[in-house]
Design an enzyme around this catalytic site. Structure first.
Site, PDB file in Angstrom:
ATOM      1  CG  ASP A  35      41.370  28.266  28.820  1.00  0.00           C
ATOM      2  OD1 ASP A  35      42.174  28.339  27.872  1.00  0.00           O
ATOM      3  OD2 ASP A  35      40.518  29.144  29.053  1.00  0.00           O
ATOM      4  CG  HIS A  86      44.158  30.065  32.141  1.00  0.00           C
ATOM      5  ND1 HIS A  86      43.394  31.087  31.601  1.00  0.00           N
ATOM      6  CD2 HIS A  86      43.273  29.171  32.664  1.00  0.00           C
ATOM      7  CE1 HIS A  86      42.111  30.812  31.789  1.00  0.00           C
ATOM      8  NE2 HIS A  86      42.003  29.669  32.430  1.00  0.00           N
ATOM      9  CG  HIS A  90      41.854  28.868  37.000  1.00  0.00           C
ATOM     10  ND1 HIS A  90      40.555  28.514  37.292  1.00  0.00           N
ATOM     11  CD2 HIS A  90      41.885  29.055  35.649  1.00  0.00           C
ATOM     12  CE1 HIS A  90      39.835  28.467  36.183  1.00  0.00           C
ATOM     13  NE2 HIS A  90      40.616  28.796  35.170  1.00  0.00           N
ATOM     14  CG  HIS A 181      37.789  24.297  29.783  1.00  0.00           C
ATOM     15  ND1 HIS A 181      36.779  24.696  28.915  1.00  0.00           N
ATOM     16  CD2 HIS A 181      38.093  25.372  30.544  1.00  0.00           C
ATOM     17  CE1 HIS A 181      36.487  25.976  29.157  1.00  0.00           C
ATOM     18  NE2 HIS A 181      37.268  26.399  30.135  1.00  0.00           N
TER      19      HIS A 181
END
Length: 213
Positions: A35, A86, A90, A181
């Site tokens: 991510d 995503h 964010h 991540h």
């Protein structure tokens, strides 16, 4: 530390077509997902590491960063990884209006479409929060949210050695979707140690399938 958080278990009540927490259970395959990228500092060496070991993964990208670093998005795609959505900013969906959430999703879809030609992409909401409104929207349109079954906790500030020890002691099982991540070196540093071990033990890794256009 619990790599399989209980808060994810209730998501298994939803059909996989709407909320996916695991991949195919058969065989040896696991699914690495990253991510918060792309990032000009952290993404290139991570891609180098995955390429070195022949591992394919899934990258859930932030729309603002897609705009900033299109060459990295192109490289991710060219090297056989999945492009996922995503959101654009964010920011957590928790306090957003439905209109704002949809804008975050659809705007990022459009950005990613310029690279792979797909109208829709697998979606992972920031911080894992969706809300009933967007769940209903996705259900009506037969779109899928992708969560995870195995949280590496790589976002915690700790020595890489501790993360490696945790991954070694309790590795992901076949079919598990692994959360990592792409906005720090922690995932890459840990995988530099663990990928050779896992692969030698017969683990395999794949990108998640995109599904229909």
């Amino acid at each position: 530390m619990n790599m399989r958080p209980k808060k994810q278990h209730w998501l298994n009540l939803f059909p996989d077509a709407l909320v996916q927490t695991k991949g195919a259970r058969e065989g040896t395959v696991r699914y690495l997902t990253f991510d918060d990228g792309p990032d000009p500092i952290y993404t290139p060496p991570l891609l180098d590491l995955l390429a070195k070991h022949g591992v394919k993964a899934s990258f859930f990208l932030v729309g603002q960063k897609v705009e900033q670093y299109p060459d990295l998005v192109q490289r991710i795609l060219a090297e056989g990884h999945m492009l996922g959505n995503h959101s654009y900013s964010h920011w957590s969906f928790k306090r957003m209006t439905t209109r704002k959430k949809l804008n975050e999703i659809l705007r990022t879809d459009a950005l990613l479409s310029a690279f792979d030609g797909r109208l829709h992409h697998r979606m992972r909401p920031p911080h894992g929060y969706v809300g009933a409104d967007i769940l209903a929207y996705f259900a009506m349109r037969r779109r899928t949210f992708v969560y995870w079954s195995y949280d590496t906790l790589d976002y915690q500030i700790e020595p890489t050695r501790e993360l490696v020890d945790r991954l070694r002691a309790d590795p992901p099982l076949p079919g598990e979707i692994v959360l990592m991540h792409d906005d720090s070196d922690r995932a890459r540093e840990a995988l530099a140690v663990m990928l050779p071990e896992w692969l030698s033990n017969g683990f395999t890794f794949s990108a998640l399938p995109q599904g229909a256009l």
